[in-house]
Structures are given as structure tokens and as C-alpha cells.
Motif scaffolding. Sequence first.
Motif, PDB file in Angstrom:
ATOM      1  N   ARG A  37       0.601   6.100   6.755  1.00  0.00           N
ATOM      2  CA  ARG A  37      -0.094   6.021   8.046  1.00  0.00           C
ATOM      3  C   ARG A  37       0.262   4.726   8.751  1.00  0.00           C
ATOM      4  O   ARG A  37       0.411   3.682   8.124  1.00  0.00           O
ATOM      5  CB  ARG A  37      -1.604   6.068   7.853  1.00  0.00           C
ATOM      6  N   GLY A  38       0.351   4.807  10.059  1.00  0.00           N
ATOM      7  CA  GLY A  38       0.623   3.640  10.878  1.00  0.00           C
ATOM      8  C   GLY A  38      -0.650   3.126  11.519  1.00  0.00           C
ATOM      9  O   GLY A  38      -1.765   3.400  11.068  1.00  0.00           O
ATOM     10  N   ILE A  39      -0.490   2.411  12.604  1.00  0.00           N
ATOM     11  CA  ILE A  39      -1.619   1.798  13.301  1.00  0.00           C
ATOM     12  C   ILE A  39      -2.653   2.837  13.728  1.00  0.00           C
ATOM     13  O   ILE A  39      -3.847   2.681  13.459  1.00  0.00           O
ATOM     14  CB  ILE A  39      -1.126   0.989  14.518  1.00  0.00           C
ATOM     15  N   ASP A  40      -2.211   3.893  14.397  1.00  0.00           N
ATOM     16  CA  ASP A  40      -3.161   4.899  14.898  1.00  0.00           C
ATOM     17  C   ASP A  40      -3.895   5.602  13.766  1.00  0.00           C
ATOM     18  O   ASP A  40      -5.104   5.843  13.844  1.00  0.00           O
ATOM     19  CB  ASP A  40      -2.440   5.917  15.782  1.00  0.00           C
ATOM     20  N   GLY A  41      -3.190   5.936  12.699  1.00  0.00           N
ATOM     21  CA  GLY A  41      -3.820   6.611  11.567  1.00  0.00           C
ATOM     22  C   GLY A  41      -4.832   5.741  10.854  1.00  0.00           C
ATOM     23  O   GLY A  41      -5.921   6.202  10.487  1.00  0.00           O
ATOM     24  N   LEU A  42      -4.513   4.474  10.652  1.00  0.00           N
ATOM     25  CA  LEU A  42      -5.451   3.569   9.984  1.00  0.00           C
ATOM     26  C   LEU A  42      -6.644   3.253  10.878  1.00  0.00           C
ATOM     27  O   LEU A  42      -7.786   3.195  10.405  1.00  0.00           O
ATOM     28  CB  LEU A  42      -4.729   2.290   9.563  1.00  0.00           C
ATOM     29  N   ALA A  43      -6.412   3.080  12.183  1.00  0.00           N
ATOM     30  CA  ALA A  43      -7.526   2.846  13.114  1.00  0.00           C
ATOM     31  C   ALA A  43      -8.458   4.056  13.145  1.00  0.00           C
ATOM     32  O   ALA A  43      -9.679   3.907  13.257  1.00  0.00           O
ATOM     33  CB  ALA A  43      -6.999   2.538  14.509  1.00  0.00           C
ATOM     34  N   SER A  44      -7.885   5.240  13.024  1.00  0.00           N
ATOM     35  CA  SER A  44      -8.688   6.463  12.982  1.00  0.00           C
ATOM     36  C   SER A  44      -9.576   6.504  11.739  1.00  0.00           C
ATOM     37  O   SER A  44     -10.742   6.897  11.813  1.00  0.00           O
ATOM     38  CB  SER A  44      -7.753   7.675  13.013  1.00  0.00           C
TER      39      SER A  44
ATOM     40  N   LEU B  94     -10.410  -7.924   9.747  1.00  0.00           N
ATOM     41  CA  LEU B  94      -9.296  -7.398   8.973  1.00  0.00           C
ATOM     42  C   LEU B  94      -9.756  -6.207   8.145  1.00  0.00           C
ATOM     43  O   LEU B  94     -10.767  -6.290   7.440  1.00  0.00           O
ATOM     44  CB  LEU B  94      -8.734  -8.487   8.060  1.00  0.00           C
ATOM     45  N   PHE B  95      -9.029  -5.102   8.248  1.00  0.00           N
ATOM     46  CA  PHE B  95      -9.267  -3.918   7.428  1.00  0.00           C
ATOM     47  C   PHE B  95      -8.081  -3.780   6.478  1.00  0.00           C
ATOM     48  O   PHE B  95      -6.933  -3.755   6.924  1.00  0.00           O
ATOM     49  CB  PHE B  95      -9.385  -2.669   8.304  1.00  0.00           C
ATOM     50  N   LEU B  96      -8.354  -3.703   5.170  1.00  0.00           N
ATOM     51  CA  LEU B  96      -7.305  -3.603   4.168  1.00  0.00           C
ATOM     52  C   LEU B  96      -7.312  -2.229   3.512  1.00  0.00           C
ATOM     53  O   LEU B  96      -8.377  -1.668   3.231  1.00  0.00           O
ATOM     54  CB  LEU B  96      -7.493  -4.674   3.092  1.00  0.00           C
ATOM     55  N   PHE B  97      -6.120  -1.713   3.229  1.00  0.00           N
ATOM     56  CA  PHE B  97      -5.934  -0.386   2.647  1.00  0.00           C
ATOM     57  C   PHE B  97      -4.933  -0.490   1.504  1.00  0.00           C
ATOM     58  O   PHE B  97      -3.953  -1.230   1.597  1.00  0.00           O
ATOM     59  CB  PHE B  97      -5.382   0.583   3.694  1.00  0.00           C
ATOM     60  N   CYS B  98      -5.167   0.280   0.450  1.00  0.00           N
ATOM     61  CA  CYS B  98      -4.257   0.299  -0.701  1.00  0.00           C
ATOM     62  C   CYS B  98      -3.934   1.748  -1.035  1.00  0.00           C
ATOM     63  O   CYS B  98      -4.820   2.613  -1.019  1.00  0.00           O
ATOM     64  CB  CYS B  98      -4.913  -0.384  -1.900  1.00  0.00           C
ATOM     65  N   GLY B  99      -2.681   2.011  -1.334  1.00  0.00           N
ATOM     66  CA  GLY B  99      -2.256   3.358  -1.698  1.00  0.00           C
ATOM     67  C   GLY B  99      -2.415   3.608  -3.188  1.00  0.00           C
ATOM     68  O   GLY B  99      -3.139   2.890  -3.886  1.00  0.00           O
TER      69      GLY B  99
ATOM     70  N   PHE C  19      -2.951  -4.376  18.349  1.00  0.00           N
ATOM     71  CA  PHE C  19      -3.119  -4.334  16.905  1.00  0.00           C
ATOM     72  C   PHE C  19      -1.987  -5.081  16.225  1.00  0.00           C
ATOM     73  O   PHE C  19      -0.859  -5.118  16.729  1.00  0.00           O
ATOM     74  CB  PHE C  19      -3.103  -2.886  16.387  1.00  0.00           C
ATOM     75  N   LEU C  20      -2.298  -5.625  15.073  1.00  0.00           N
ATOM     76  CA  LEU C  20      -1.299  -6.211  14.195  1.00  0.00           C
ATOM     77  C   LEU C  20      -1.383  -5.454  12.884  1.00  0.00           C
ATOM     78  O   LEU C  20      -2.452  -5.346  12.281  1.00  0.00           O
ATOM     79  CB  LEU C  20      -1.581  -7.700  13.981  1.00  0.00           C
ATOM     80  N   LEU C  21      -0.261  -4.890  12.455  1.00  0.00           N
ATOM     81  CA  LEU C  21      -0.186  -4.154  11.188  1.00  0.00           C
ATOM     82  C   LEU C  21       0.540  -5.029  10.188  1.00  0.00           C
ATOM     83  O   LEU C  21       1.671  -5.461  10.428  1.00  0.00           O
ATOM     84  CB  LEU C  21       0.556  -2.828  11.383  1.00  0.00           C
ATOM     85  N   LEU C  22      -0.123  -5.316   9.078  1.00  0.00           N
ATOM     86  CA  LEU C  22       0.428  -6.191   8.048  1.00  0.00           C
ATOM     87  C   LEU C  22       0.735  -5.377   6.802  1.00  0.00           C
ATOM     88  O   LEU C  22       0.026  -4.421   6.486  1.00  0.00           O
ATOM     89  CB  LEU C  22      -0.580  -7.294   7.711  1.00  0.00           C
ATOM     90  N   TYR C  23       1.766  -5.781   6.087  1.00  0.00           N
ATOM     91  CA  TYR C  23       2.165  -5.092   4.855  1.00  0.00           C
ATOM     92  C   TYR C  23       2.482  -6.150   3.822  1.00  0.00           C
ATOM     93  O   TYR C  23       3.208  -7.106   4.107  1.00  0.00           O
ATOM     94  CB  TYR C  23       3.396  -4.229   5.135  1.00  0.00           C
ATOM     95  N   LYS C  24       1.925  -5.997   2.628  1.00  0.00           N
ATOM     96  CA  LYS C  24       2.197  -6.952   1.566  1.00  0.00           C
ATOM     97  C   LYS C  24       2.541  -6.176   0.303  1.00  0.00           C
ATOM     98  O   LYS C  24       1.826  -5.250  -0.083  1.00  0.00           O
ATOM     99  CB  LYS C  24       0.978  -7.845   1.319  1.00  0.00           C
ATOM    100  N   ARG C  25       3.640  -6.572  -0.325  1.00  0.00           N
ATOM    101  CA  ARG C  25       4.069  -5.957  -1.579  1.00  0.00           C
ATOM    102  C   ARG C  25       4.273  -7.052  -2.611  1.00  0.00           C
ATOM    103  O   ARG C  25       4.936  -8.047  -2.346  1.00  0.00           O
ATOM    104  CB  ARG C  25       5.372  -5.192  -1.381  1.00  0.00           C
ATOM    105  N   LEU C  26       3.692  -6.846  -3.786  1.00  0.00           N
ATOM    106  CA  LEU C  26       3.843  -7.802  -4.878  1.00  0.00           C
ATOM    107  C   LEU C  26       5.066  -7.430  -5.708  1.00  0.00           C
ATOM    108  O   LEU C  26       5.307  -6.250  -5.969  1.00  0.00           O
ATOM    109  CB  LEU C  26       2.597  -7.793  -5.770  1.00  0.00           C
TER     110      LEU C  26
END
Length: 122
Positions: free
Chosen positions: A22-29, A45-50, A66-73
Motif C-alpha cells: 500500500r502507498g500513501i492513499d492506502g495507508l491513509a485510508s 506519525l502512523f507506523l505499519f509493519c508487514g 504526506f511523507l511516506l517513510l520506509y525503513k528496512r533492517l
Amino acid sequence: MLNNASGFRKVYIAAGYTDLRRGIDGLASIVKFNFQLEPYEKDILFLFCGRRSDRIKGLIWEGDRFLLLYKRLELGGFSWPRTKEEALEITLKQYQALMQGRPGLIPFIQSRVLHSYKLLCG
């Protein structure tokens, strides 16, 4: 930005699993309709994990976009509550523990459930 929580008034995590395609619109929804929260509130800030706990997405409204952030460890994963689909408000201290990968976050935040939602299939 994601490591130190500077500039955030509140931080919410979406417990359970979120489809990170999901992108910005899907997560905002999800924020608006599943959690009944306002995605257009500035500096929240709203955080989501798959399903994979080594990556998260963050969504924040900056007042004009909107600012969409992505973090991968590269090693390890985030300690993420998986039992229910709900929005949890966490403190900045809890947020910093989450970003540093410290264990024990889940029991500490489960009492702060704000909004639950049923997983929508379809």
C-alpha cells in the motif's frame, strides 16, 4: 527522522499485519476508516509493519503533503504486536525502544489500545 522521533506530537502503531504494498492513499485510508483517526493531523506519525518484521512504513502529514517513510533492517526485526488489528498510541520512549530493536515493547503498550478494527477481506 525515524530514529529519534524529532518533530512528532504523537506516534501510533498499527498492530497486526499491514500490506506494505500500500502507498500513501492506502495507508491513509486505513488510518481514517479502520482506526477512525484523522490522517491529516500535522506531525502525527502512523507506523505499519508487514508480515516480515524487518521493515516498516511510516506515514506523516506535514501540513501541506504526506511523507511516506520506509525503513528496512539488515539484521534482526522490529518487536511488533501481532495479536490484534488496532491502533496503539505509544510514548516517545517506547518509540525509541522500537526503533532500537529493544525487546519487551509489546506488553508495555498493550494497555493503551485506542481503536480496534476488523480485518477487511476482499
